[in-house]
Motif scaffolding. Structure first.
Motif, mmCIF file in Angstrom:
data_model
loop_
_atom_site.group_PDB
_atom_site.id
_atom_site.type_symbol
_atom_site.label_atom_id
_atom_site.label_comp_id
_atom_site.label_asym_id
_atom_site.label_seq_id
_atom_site.Cartn_x
_atom_site.Cartn_y
_atom_site.Cartn_z
ATOM 1 N N ASN A 113 0.829 -1.207 0.000
ATOM 2 C CA ASN A 113 0.000 0.000 0.000
ATOM 3 C C ASN A 113 0.864 1.258 0.000
ATOM 4 O OD1 ASN A 113 -2.362 -1.508 0.071
ATOM 5 N ND2 ASN A 113 -2.618 -1.339 2.280
ATOM 6 N N ASP A 143 -5.717 -5.021 2.735
ATOM 7 C CA ASP A 143 -6.065 -4.839 4.140
ATOM 8 C C ASP A 143 -4.808 -5.042 4.987
ATOM 9 O OD1 ASP A 143 -6.977 -4.984 6.757
ATOM 10 O OD2 ASP A 143 -8.752 -6.151 6.254
ATOM 11 N N SER A 190 -4.461 -5.597 7.942
ATOM 12 C CA SER A 190 -4.615 -6.585 9.016
ATOM 13 C C SER A 190 -3.831 -7.859 8.701
ATOM 14 C CB SER A 190 -6.094 -6.941 9.207
ATOM 15 O OG SER A 190 -6.859 -5.820 9.551
ATOM 16 N N GLU A 224 -4.008 -11.583 1.798
ATOM 17 C CA GLU A 224 -4.384 -10.210 1.442
ATOM 18 C C GLU A 224 -4.803 -10.116 -0.021
ATOM 19 O OE1 GLU A 224 -0.830 -11.238 0.136
ATOM 20 O OE2 GLU A 224 -0.908 -10.838 2.299
ATOM 21 N N ASP A 266 -8.352 -11.590 -0.225
ATOM 22 C CA ASP A 266 -9.295 -10.623 0.323
ATOM 23 C C ASP A 266 -9.532 -9.473 -0.649
ATOM 24 O OD1 ASP A 266 -10.753 -9.738 2.897
ATOM 25 O OD2 ASP A 266 -9.586 -7.973 2.346
ATOM 26 N N GLN A 322 -13.136 -8.418 -2.283
ATOM 27 C CA GLN A 322 -13.736 -7.082 -2.191
ATOM 28 C C GLN A 322 -14.062 -6.544 -3.574
ATOM 29 O OE1 GLN A 322 -14.532 -6.602 0.887
ATOM 30 N NE2 GLN A 322 -13.155 -8.294 1.422
ATOM 31 N N LYS A 357 -13.171 -11.986 9.039
ATOM 32 C CA LYS A 357 -13.570 -10.714 8.430
ATOM 33 C C LYS A 357 -14.738 -10.886 7.472
ATOM 34 C CE LYS A 357 -11.988 -7.194 5.153
ATOM 35 N NZ LYS A 357 -10.850 -6.667 4.354
#
Length: 303
Positions: free
Chosen positions: A75, A197, A199, A205, A208, A212, A257
Protein backbone atom coordinates in the motif's frame (compact mmCIF):
# COMPACT_ATOMS: atom_id res chain seq x y z
CA UNK A 1 3.20 6.84 -17.01
CA UNK A 2 1.86 3.43 -18.03
CA UNK A 3 3.01 1.07 -15.30
CA UNK A 4 4.28 1.07 -11.73
CA UNK A 5 5.89 -2.18 -10.60
CA UNK A 6 5.69 -2.52 -6.83
CA UNK A 7 7.98 -4.97 -5.06
CA UNK A 8 8.27 -5.55 -1.32
CA UNK A 9 11.69 -6.77 -0.25
CA UNK A 10 12.76 -8.31 3.04
CA UNK A 11 16.14 -10.04 3.11
CA UNK A 12 15.61 -11.00 -0.52
CA UNK A 13 19.14 -10.90 -1.89
CA UNK A 14 19.92 -12.37 -4.48
CA UNK A 15 16.27 -12.68 -5.60
CA UNK A 16 15.70 -8.94 -5.75
CA UNK A 17 18.79 -8.55 -7.93
CA UNK A 18 17.44 -11.00 -10.52
CA UNK A 19 14.02 -9.38 -10.31
CA UNK A 20 15.38 -5.91 -11.07
CA UNK A 21 17.69 -7.15 -13.81
CA UNK A 22 14.73 -8.88 -15.50
CA UNK A 23 13.06 -5.51 -16.17
CA UNK A 24 15.24 -5.54 -19.28
CA UNK A 25 12.60 -7.90 -20.68
CA UNK A 26 9.87 -5.26 -20.50
CA UNK A 27 8.54 -4.08 -23.84
CA UNK A 28 10.14 -1.15 -25.61
CA UNK A 29 7.85 1.87 -25.66
CA UNK A 30 6.32 1.07 -22.29
CA UNK A 31 6.78 3.84 -19.74
CA UNK A 32 7.35 2.31 -16.34
CA UNK A 33 8.85 2.72 -12.91
CA UNK A 34 9.80 0.20 -10.27
CA UNK A 35 9.10 0.99 -6.64
CA UNK A 36 10.88 -1.25 -4.16
CA UNK A 37 9.71 -1.01 -0.57
CA UNK A 38 12.36 -2.45 1.71
CA UNK A 39 11.11 -3.75 5.06
CA UNK A 40 14.35 -3.11 6.96
CA UNK A 41 16.43 -5.88 5.35
CA UNK A 42 19.56 -7.00 7.17
CA UNK A 43 21.12 -9.24 4.50
CA UNK A 44 22.87 -6.62 2.36
CA UNK A 45 20.00 -6.17 -0.07
CA UNK A 46 19.26 -2.68 1.25
CA UNK A 47 22.78 -1.52 0.40
CA UNK A 48 22.38 -3.03 -3.06
CA UNK A 49 19.05 -1.27 -3.56
CA UNK A 50 20.48 2.06 -2.42
CA UNK A 51 23.27 1.73 -4.97
CA UNK A 52 20.90 0.80 -7.83
CA UNK A 53 18.41 3.55 -6.94
CA UNK A 54 21.24 6.07 -7.03
CA UNK A 55 22.12 5.04 -10.58
CA UNK A 56 18.65 4.52 -12.08
CA UNK A 57 15.88 6.98 -12.84
CA UNK A 58 13.39 4.10 -13.18
CA UNK A 59 13.85 2.63 -9.71
CA UNK A 60 12.59 4.27 -6.56
CA UNK A 61 13.54 2.91 -3.14
CA UNK A 62 11.31 3.34 -0.11
CA UNK A 63 12.72 2.41 3.30
CA UNK A 64 9.85 1.41 5.54
CA UNK A 65 12.09 1.35 8.62
CA UNK A 66 10.57 -1.88 9.93
CA UNK A 67 9.16 -5.17 8.71
CA UNK A 68 5.60 -4.09 8.01
CA UNK A 69 4.66 -7.21 6.08
CA UNK A 70 3.45 -7.42 2.50
CA UNK A 71 0.08 -5.67 2.63
CA UNK A 72 1.12 -2.45 4.38
CA UNK A 73 4.34 -2.12 2.41
CA UNK A 74 2.51 -2.70 -0.89
CA UNK A 75 0.00 0.00 0.00
CA UNK A 76 2.89 2.33 0.77
CA UNK A 77 4.37 1.72 -2.67
CA UNK A 78 1.00 2.05 -4.41
CA UNK A 79 0.39 5.39 -2.73
CA UNK A 80 3.52 6.83 -4.34
CA UNK A 81 3.03 5.17 -7.74
CA UNK A 82 2.69 7.39 -10.81
CA UNK A 83 1.53 4.70 -13.21
CA UNK A 84 -2.01 4.25 -14.48
CA UNK A 85 -1.61 0.54 -13.78
CA UNK A 86 0.02 -1.30 -10.88
CA UNK A 87 1.87 -4.59 -11.07
CA UNK A 88 2.56 -6.14 -7.68
CA UNK A 89 5.58 -8.39 -8.12
CA UNK A 90 7.33 -10.54 -5.54
CA UNK A 91 11.11 -10.17 -5.31
CA UNK A 92 11.47 -13.91 -6.05
CA UNK A 93 9.63 -13.43 -9.36
CA UNK A 94 11.14 -12.18 -12.60
CA UNK A 95 10.15 -11.24 -16.13
CA UNK A 96 11.13 -14.04 -18.48
CA UNK A 97 9.73 -12.61 -21.73
CA UNK A 98 8.37 -9.53 -23.39
CA UNK A 99 4.65 -9.20 -23.98
CA UNK A 100 3.17 -7.43 -20.99
CA UNK A 101 1.61 -5.03 -23.50
CA UNK A 102 -0.72 -7.90 -24.49
CA UNK A 103 -1.96 -8.16 -20.92
CA UNK A 104 -2.50 -4.39 -20.80
CA UNK A 105 -4.41 -4.50 -24.09
CA UNK A 106 -6.56 -7.33 -22.74
CA UNK A 107 -7.27 -5.30 -19.61
CA UNK A 108 -8.30 -2.24 -21.63
CA UNK A 109 -10.52 -4.20 -24.01
CA UNK A 110 -12.32 -5.99 -21.16
CA UNK A 111 -12.72 -2.66 -19.44
CA UNK A 112 -14.77 -1.41 -22.37
CA UNK A 113 -17.54 -3.94 -21.70
CA UNK A 114 -17.36 -4.73 -17.99
CA UNK A 115 -15.79 -3.74 -14.71
CA UNK A 116 -12.44 -5.50 -14.69
CA UNK A 117 -10.60 -5.90 -11.43
CA UNK A 118 -7.36 -7.83 -11.06
CA UNK A 119 -5.56 -9.91 -13.68
CA UNK A 120 -2.86 -12.50 -13.16
CA UNK A 121 -0.52 -13.86 -15.87
CA UNK A 122 0.64 -17.42 -16.32
CA UNK A 123 3.26 -18.19 -13.68
CA UNK A 124 5.76 -21.00 -13.82
CA UNK A 125 8.26 -22.44 -11.37
CA UNK A 126 11.98 -22.14 -12.02
CA UNK A 127 11.90 -25.58 -13.67
CA UNK A 128 9.22 -24.43 -16.12
CA UNK A 129 6.32 -26.32 -14.53
CA UNK A 130 2.98 -24.60 -14.10
CA UNK A 131 2.25 -22.72 -10.91
CA UNK A 132 -1.40 -22.62 -9.88
CA UNK A 133 -1.77 -18.91 -9.16
CA UNK A 134 -5.47 -18.68 -10.15
CA UNK A 135 -7.82 -20.14 -7.55
CA UNK A 136 -11.33 -20.26 -6.15
CA UNK A 137 -12.29 -18.43 -2.98
CA UNK A 138 -11.60 -20.52 0.12
CA UNK A 139 -14.51 -21.83 2.16
CA UNK A 140 -15.10 -24.60 4.68
CA UNK A 141 -15.70 -27.23 2.01
CA UNK A 142 -12.50 -26.42 0.14
CA UNK A 143 -10.56 -26.25 3.39
CA UNK A 144 -11.77 -29.76 4.24
CA UNK A 145 -10.71 -31.05 0.80
CA UNK A 146 -7.29 -29.43 1.17
CA UNK A 147 -6.74 -30.77 4.69
CA UNK A 148 -7.81 -34.29 3.73
CA UNK A 149 -5.71 -34.37 0.51
CA UNK A 150 -8.87 -35.00 -1.55
CA UNK A 151 -8.12 -31.86 -3.57
CA UNK A 152 -5.38 -33.81 -5.36
CA UNK A 153 -7.98 -35.82 -7.28
CA UNK A 154 -7.71 -33.71 -10.43
CA UNK A 155 -10.24 -35.52 -12.60
CA UNK A 156 -13.16 -34.49 -10.41
CA UNK A 157 -13.53 -30.69 -10.74
CA UNK A 158 -15.37 -30.07 -7.49
CA UNK A 159 -12.70 -31.91 -5.49
CA UNK A 160 -9.84 -29.92 -7.02
CA UNK A 161 -11.80 -26.68 -7.24
CA UNK A 162 -9.61 -24.59 -4.91
CA UNK A 163 -6.44 -24.77 -7.03
CA UNK A 164 -8.43 -25.43 -10.24
CA UNK A 165 -6.22 -28.46 -10.87
CA UNK A 166 -8.65 -29.92 -13.40
CA UNK A 167 -8.01 -27.01 -15.79
CA UNK A 168 -4.89 -26.74 -17.96
CA UNK A 169 -4.57 -22.95 -17.44
CA UNK A 170 -4.01 -22.48 -21.17
CA UNK A 171 -6.95 -20.13 -21.80
CA UNK A 172 -8.32 -16.85 -20.51
CA UNK A 173 -10.77 -17.48 -17.69
CA UNK A 174 -12.64 -15.46 -15.13
CA UNK A 175 -11.54 -16.68 -11.71
CA UNK A 176 -12.19 -15.81 -8.10
CA UNK A 177 -8.73 -14.67 -7.06
CA UNK A 178 -5.10 -14.53 -8.16
CA UNK A 179 -1.81 -14.68 -6.34
CA UNK A 180 -0.26 -11.38 -5.26
CA UNK A 181 3.12 -12.71 -6.41
CA UNK A 182 2.28 -11.09 -9.75
CA UNK A 183 -0.96 -9.15 -9.78
CA UNK A 184 -1.98 -6.49 -12.32
CA UNK A 185 -4.66 -3.90 -11.60
CA UNK A 186 -5.57 -0.32 -12.48
CA UNK A 187 -4.42 2.08 -9.77
CA UNK A 188 -7.87 3.69 -9.48
CA UNK A 189 -9.52 0.28 -9.12
CA UNK A 190 -7.02 -0.73 -6.43
CA UNK A 191 -7.86 2.43 -4.55
CA UNK A 192 -11.61 1.92 -4.90
CA UNK A 193 -11.26 -1.56 -3.37
CA UNK A 194 -9.42 -0.03 -0.41
CA UNK A 195 -6.04 -1.52 -1.29
CA UNK A 196 -4.67 -4.46 0.64
CA UNK A 197 -6.06 -4.84 4.14
CA UNK A 198 -3.12 -4.13 6.51
CA UNK A 199 -4.62 -6.58 9.02
CA UNK A 200 -2.83 -9.26 6.99
CA UNK A 201 0.90 -9.39 7.63
CA UNK A 202 1.49 -11.85 4.81
CA UNK A 203 -0.79 -14.20 2.81
CA UNK A 204 -4.54 -13.95 2.07
CA UNK A 205 -4.38 -10.21 1.44
CA UNK A 206 -4.57 -10.98 -2.28
CA UNK A 207 -7.56 -13.29 -1.73
CA UNK A 208 -9.30 -10.62 0.32
CA UNK A 209 -8.62 -7.90 -2.25
CA UNK A 210 -10.12 -9.99 -5.05
CA UNK A 211 -13.15 -10.77 -2.88
CA UNK A 212 -13.74 -7.08 -2.19
CA UNK A 213 -13.44 -6.40 -5.93
CA UNK A 214 -15.96 -9.17 -6.71
CA UNK A 215 -18.39 -7.76 -4.15
CA UNK A 216 -18.17 -4.41 -5.92
CA UNK A 217 -19.07 -6.01 -9.24
CA UNK A 218 -15.55 -6.35 -10.67
CA UNK A 219 -14.38 -9.39 -12.62
CA UNK A 220 -10.96 -10.97 -12.03
CA UNK A 221 -9.17 -12.81 -14.83
CA UNK A 222 -6.37 -15.25 -15.49
CA UNK A 223 -4.40 -14.35 -18.62
CA UNK A 224 -2.03 -17.09 -19.89
CA UNK A 225 -0.44 -15.33 -22.88
CA UNK A 226 2.24 -13.57 -20.87
CA UNK A 227 4.47 -15.49 -18.48
CA UNK A 228 6.43 -14.75 -15.32
CA UNK A 229 8.87 -17.05 -13.51
CA UNK A 230 8.29 -17.32 -9.78
CA UNK A 231 10.50 -19.19 -7.35
CA UNK A 232 7.45 -20.01 -5.24
CA UNK A 233 8.25 -19.14 -1.62
CA UNK A 234 11.90 -18.82 -2.57
CA UNK A 235 12.32 -16.43 0.33
CA UNK A 236 9.51 -17.50 2.68
CA UNK A 237 10.32 -21.21 2.48
CA UNK A 238 13.58 -20.69 4.36
CA UNK A 239 11.45 -21.10 7.49
CA UNK A 240 8.64 -23.45 6.51
CA UNK A 241 7.09 -23.70 9.95
CA UNK A 242 6.86 -19.90 10.22
CA UNK A 243 5.43 -19.68 6.70
CA UNK A 244 2.69 -22.22 7.42
CA UNK A 245 1.86 -20.54 10.72
CA UNK A 246 1.49 -17.22 8.90
CA UNK A 247 -0.77 -18.81 6.28
CA UNK A 248 -2.86 -20.32 9.05
CA UNK A 249 -3.15 -17.00 10.87
CA UNK A 250 -4.02 -15.08 7.70
CA UNK A 251 -6.80 -17.50 6.76
CA UNK A 252 -8.24 -17.12 10.24
CA UNK A 253 -8.34 -13.35 9.70
CA UNK A 254 -9.88 -13.82 6.24
CA UNK A 255 -12.73 -16.04 7.44
CA UNK A 256 -13.45 -13.91 10.50
CA UNK A 257 -13.57 -10.71 8.43
CA UNK A 258 -15.62 -12.03 5.53
CA UNK A 259 -17.85 -14.56 7.30
CA UNK A 260 -18.05 -14.68 11.08
CA UNK A 261 -16.23 -15.82 14.22
CA UNK A 262 -17.76 -19.32 14.23
CA UNK A 263 -16.91 -19.85 10.56
CA UNK A 264 -13.35 -18.73 11.26
CA UNK A 265 -12.98 -21.16 14.17
CA UNK A 266 -14.32 -24.05 12.12
CA UNK A 267 -11.90 -23.25 9.28
CA UNK A 268 -9.03 -22.98 11.76
CA UNK A 269 -9.81 -26.42 13.18
CA UNK A 270 -9.87 -27.88 9.66
CA UNK A 271 -6.56 -26.22 8.82
CA UNK A 272 -5.02 -27.59 12.02
CA UNK A 273 -6.37 -31.04 11.19
CA UNK A 274 -4.62 -30.78 7.82
CA UNK A 275 -1.30 -29.92 9.48
CA UNK A 276 -1.74 -32.87 11.84
CA UNK A 277 -2.48 -35.15 8.87
CA UNK A 278 0.72 -34.02 7.16
CA UNK A 279 2.72 -34.59 10.33
CA UNK A 280 1.41 -38.15 10.71
CA UNK A 281 1.88 -38.94 7.02
CA UNK A 282 5.47 -37.71 7.04
CA UNK A 283 6.17 -39.80 10.14
CA UNK A 284 4.61 -42.94 8.61
CA UNK A 285 6.66 -42.46 5.45
CA UNK A 286 9.82 -42.20 7.51
CA UNK A 287 10.36 -38.52 6.71
CA UNK A 288 11.29 -37.65 10.29
CA UNK A 289 12.75 -34.15 9.62
CA UNK A 290 9.62 -33.19 7.69
CA UNK A 291 7.39 -34.68 10.41
CA UNK A 292 9.20 -32.58 13.00
CA UNK A 293 8.77 -29.49 10.83
CA UNK A 294 5.02 -30.00 10.43
CA UNK A 295 4.83 -30.73 14.15
CA UNK A 296 6.44 -27.37 14.89
CA UNK A 297 3.79 -25.66 12.78
CA UNK A 298 1.04 -27.36 14.80
CA UNK A 299 2.69 -26.50 18.12
CA UNK A 300 3.41 -22.89 17.08
CA UNK A 301 -0.26 -22.29 16.42
CA UNK A 302 -1.80 -24.13 19.35
CA UNK A 303 1.09 -23.73 21.79
Amino acid sequence: MDLSIITVNYNGLPFIRECIESTGNLDAGLSWEMIVVDNDSQDGSLAYLEDIAGQSTSLKLIKSGSNQGFASASNLGAGLARGKYLLFLNPDARFSQRGIYKLIEFYCLKGNTEKIGAVGPRMVNTDGTLQYNARSFPNLGRQFLESSFLYRIRRIPWLSSYFLLWWDHASVREVDWLSGACLFIAKDTFGEAGGFDPSYFMYSEDTDLCLQLARKGYHNYYYPFWEVIHADSGIASRNRSLRMSQIWESRTIYFKKNFNWCYSKAASILFGWGILNRTILAFVLGQIPKAREWGRVFINYFG
